[in-house]
Scaffold this motif. Sequence first.
Motif, PDB file in Angstrom:
ATOM      1  N   LEU A  92      29.538 108.049 -46.975  1.00 24.73           N
ATOM      2  CA  LEU A  92      28.314 107.438 -46.436  1.00 24.73           C
ATOM      3  C   LEU A  92      27.165 108.449 -46.481  1.00 24.73           C
ATOM      4  O   LEU A  92      26.968 109.103 -47.485  1.00 24.73           O
ATOM      5  N   GLY A  93      26.475 108.588 -45.370  1.00 26.65           N
ATOM      6  CA  GLY A  93      25.318 109.489 -45.272  1.00 26.65           C
ATOM      7  C   GLY A  93      24.188 108.741 -44.595  1.00 26.65           C
ATOM      8  O   GLY A  93      24.266 107.522 -44.424  1.00 26.65           O
ATOM      9  N   ASP A  94      23.150 109.469 -44.195  1.00 29.31           N
ATOM     10  CA  ASP A  94      22.004 108.825 -43.556  1.00 29.31           C
ATOM     11  C   ASP A  94      21.307 107.935 -44.574  1.00 29.31           C
ATOM     12  O   ASP A  94      20.563 108.426 -45.430  1.00 29.31           O
ATOM     13  N   GLY A  95      21.532 106.646 -44.458  1.00 31.28           N
ATOM     14  CA  GLY A  95      20.935 105.725 -45.429  1.00 31.28           C
ATOM     15  C   GLY A  95      19.561 105.268 -45.020  1.00 31.28           C
ATOM     16  O   GLY A  95      18.840 104.621 -45.785  1.00 31.28           O
ATOM     17  N   ARG A  96      19.211 105.574 -43.765  1.00 33.75           N
ATOM     18  CA  ARG A  96      17.875 105.139 -43.294  1.00 33.75           C
ATOM     19  C   ARG A  96      17.370 106.078 -42.204  1.00 33.75           C
ATOM     20  O   ARG A  96      16.658 105.645 -41.297  1.00 33.75           O
ATOM     21  N   GLY A 127      21.289  99.324 -48.957  1.00 25.96           N
ATOM     22  CA  GLY A 127      20.420  99.077 -47.803  1.00 25.96           C
ATOM     23  C   GLY A 127      18.962  99.358 -48.107  1.00 25.96           C
ATOM     24  O   GLY A 127      18.635 100.032 -49.086  1.00 25.96           O
ATOM     25  N   ASP A 128      18.084  98.834 -47.255  1.00 29.74           N
ATOM     26  CA  ASP A 128      16.645  98.983 -47.494  1.00 29.74           C
ATOM     27  C   ASP A 128      16.057 100.222 -46.813  1.00 29.74           C
ATOM     28  O   ASP A 128      14.864 100.487 -46.917  1.00 29.74           O
ATOM     29  N   GLY A 129      16.899 100.954 -46.068  1.00 28.17           N
ATOM     30  CA  GLY A 129      16.414 102.155 -45.389  1.00 28.17           C
ATOM     31  C   GLY A 129      15.608 101.863 -44.130  1.00 28.17           C
ATOM     32  O   GLY A 129      15.043 102.760 -43.517  1.00 28.17           O
ATOM     33  N   ARG A 130      15.559 100.615 -43.769  1.00 33.04           N
ATOM     34  CA  ARG A 130      14.692 100.212 -42.648  1.00 33.04           C
ATOM     35  C   ARG A 130      15.493  99.691 -41.457  1.00 33.04           C
ATOM     36  O   ARG A 130      16.692  99.431 -41.555  1.00 33.04           O
ATOM     37  N   ASP A 255      32.323 107.872 -38.342  1.00 35.63           N
ATOM     38  CA  ASP A 255      30.966 108.384 -38.587  1.00 35.63           C
ATOM     39  C   ASP A 255      30.072 108.175 -37.361  1.00 35.63           C
ATOM     40  O   ASP A 255      28.954 108.681 -37.322  1.00 35.63           O
ATOM     41  N   ASN A 256      30.567 107.452 -36.376  1.00 36.39           N
ATOM     42  CA  ASN A 256      29.781 107.242 -35.157  1.00 36.39           C
ATOM     43  C   ASN A 256      30.354 108.019 -33.981  1.00 36.39           C
ATOM     44  O   ASN A 256      30.176 107.632 -32.824  1.00 36.39           O
ATOM     45  N   VAL A 257      31.072 109.094 -34.276  1.00 32.96           N
ATOM     46  CA  VAL A 257      31.648 109.943 -33.221  1.00 32.96           C
ATOM     47  C   VAL A 257      31.179 111.366 -33.499  1.00 32.96           C
ATOM     48  O   VAL A 257      31.474 111.923 -34.562  1.00 32.96           O
TER      49      VAL A 257
HETATM   50  P1  AMP Z   1      25.993 102.255 -38.803  1.00 28.83           P
HETATM   51  O1  AMP Z   1      26.929 101.108 -38.809  1.00 28.83           O
HETATM   52  O2  AMP Z   1      24.625 101.951 -38.254  1.00 28.83           O
HETATM   53  O3  AMP Z   1      26.587 103.481 -38.179  1.00 28.83           O
HETATM   54  O4  AMP Z   1      25.695 102.597 -40.332  1.00 28.83           O
HETATM   55  C1  AMP Z   1      26.695 102.846 -41.272  1.00 28.83           C
HETATM   56  C2  AMP Z   1      26.086 103.397 -42.545  1.00 28.83           C
HETATM   57  O5  AMP Z   1      25.227 102.438 -43.158  1.00 28.83           O
HETATM   58  C3  AMP Z   1      25.254 104.645 -42.346  1.00 28.83           C
HETATM   59  O6  AMP Z   1      25.489 105.475 -43.439  1.00 28.83           O
HETATM   60  C4  AMP Z   1      23.845 104.116 -42.342  1.00 28.83           C
HETATM   61  O7  AMP Z   1      22.905 105.094 -42.731  1.00 28.83           O
HETATM   62  C5  AMP Z   1      23.929 102.987 -43.344  1.00 28.83           C
HETATM   63  N1  AMP Z   1      22.926 101.942 -43.118  1.00 28.83           N
HETATM   64  C6  AMP Z   1      22.876 101.058 -42.094  1.00 28.83           C
HETATM   65  N2  AMP Z   1      21.811 100.247 -42.215  1.00 28.83           N
HETATM   66  C7  AMP Z   1      21.143 100.629 -43.337  1.00 28.83           C
HETATM   67  C8  AMP Z   1      19.956 100.190 -43.987  1.00 28.83           C
HETATM   68  N3  AMP Z   1      19.221  99.176 -43.540  1.00 28.83           N
HETATM   69  N4  AMP Z   1      19.584 100.832 -45.126  1.00 28.83           N
HETATM   70  C9  AMP Z   1      20.315 101.848 -45.609  1.00 28.83           C
HETATM   71  N5  AMP Z   1      21.437 102.314 -45.037  1.00 28.83           N
HETATM   72  C10 AMP Z   1      21.856 101.717 -43.909  1.00 28.83           C
END
Ligand code: AMP
Length: 489
Positions: A92-96, A127-130, A255-257
Amino acid sequence: MVNDFMSAYNFNFQHSYKELDGIFYSCVDPTPVADPKLVVINETLLASLNLDFSNLSDQQQANLFSGNILSKGSSPLAQAYAGHQFGHFAILGDGRAHLLGEHVTPSGATFDIQLKGSGPTPYSRNGDGRAALGPMLREYIISESMHALGVPTTRSLAVVSTGEQVRRETPLPGAILTRVATSHIRIGTFQFAAAQKDKTLLKALLNYTIDRHEPLLKRTDSPALSLLDSVIQLQSDLITNWLRIGFIHGVMNTDNVTLAGETIDYGPCAFMDQFDPKKVFSSIDRMGRYSYANQPKIIQWNIARLAEALLPLIDENFDKSIEVANEKINGFEKIFESKYVSMVRSKLGLFGEHKEDKELYTDLTSWMHKHEKDFTNTFRDLSKERLLEKQDYQNNDFKDWHKRWKKRQEKNDMPQSSSISLMERTNPWLVPRNHNVERALQAAQEQDLDPFRKLLESIKDPYQENPKFGYYKSPPKPHERVLQTFCGT
Ligand code: AMP
Ligand code: MG
């Protein structure tokens, strides 16, 4: 895009994460948004971080907390990580999200300052990054509640609306949250490092984490094992706190811990109203994997994934590493149980240790489950005088339980007033109930921020009875119940 605000109270950024190998992050700037407007800003948190942006206009602050302009010293990056999502491994990684930097306070404490919803990164996948306004305000209000309730958590500094729409099931107003965290190092960050199959990278991440969180661990015989021990302690404390206040995180993926032991990533999370150990809120959690009572088991499973990632660093001999790691994971149960029993004693106002304590708790919660009683209000009622005269407790099973409880309290060896104050410190008078949260978010989406502000005000001192907020104390009426929270964040 970088602006020098010439303020003595600007961010005091360092960028230690960039000393790690470049595989751990990508340097990428936030994508500017059309029309940023400040929705909420956390003045108390700003002050505690020695920050003061009052020399900036509201518009300048909105520009700053949307990433449209970057303050001096910012150097944005998105972090790489992996994770088990509902049991399935993914990179994964910071997608937004963008880490602007690590802010160092005058006392030397360091906090990540991260924008969430600030545009795409190399990890965005599809994802849209938003992010949408509702979920960012949800994270703001729940994280600030958790803090007020005394639960370790990331904090929320600001929410800015973007003037753009995000496409979810329907178009929604977009927003950006500024998150403050001790760090964003996740179990998934270690899984990412381990997946590279390069021990130097893993070792570098271990050293970085220890330097940042607990430098003393470096001097132990096995820093990797000491880190594992520390995570076991922090996470068992955290989950015990969640259970104490009836909190359900909803998406306890690895990834959420975080290694710092803070609650992070508030998605479809909520406080339960009626007690139900199987309660879930997330619309995608069909198997109850992340239900209220399953949270201790899941954290143990997640910590086992951390231990797996650390194996190459635990011992030169791989079989020995597995043996030692297994011992640690199995040891979790005893550590958790002791914290849990101590927590349930406090909820019941019990001092000392007696063998019937846990059963008393279980019997009360079973009674609550059977009679559909409210978790928060029932526990708070226990510290009230003339409890048995209340309508809710005109029940023979409850009266029997009450007798046993009173008998146990006689063994307290402490005045009754101490027992009452222990319960009042442990059992909140108010939590942000899901139907009130949903109502406030719905109104905010329609440009009415009043319900959100009032709800925010109500959660600031949650152990203090305050008739002014009595309205928020009532459980939802049947038609008000929020059964699910959707992941469309
Ligand atoms: P989360 O379920 O919020 O912990 O997100 C899981 C993964 O999905 C993380 O890598 C987030 O950065 C990515 N992610 C969640 N929403 C979006 C989005 N709208 N655009 C891009 N990446 C996302
Ligand atoms: Mg996440």
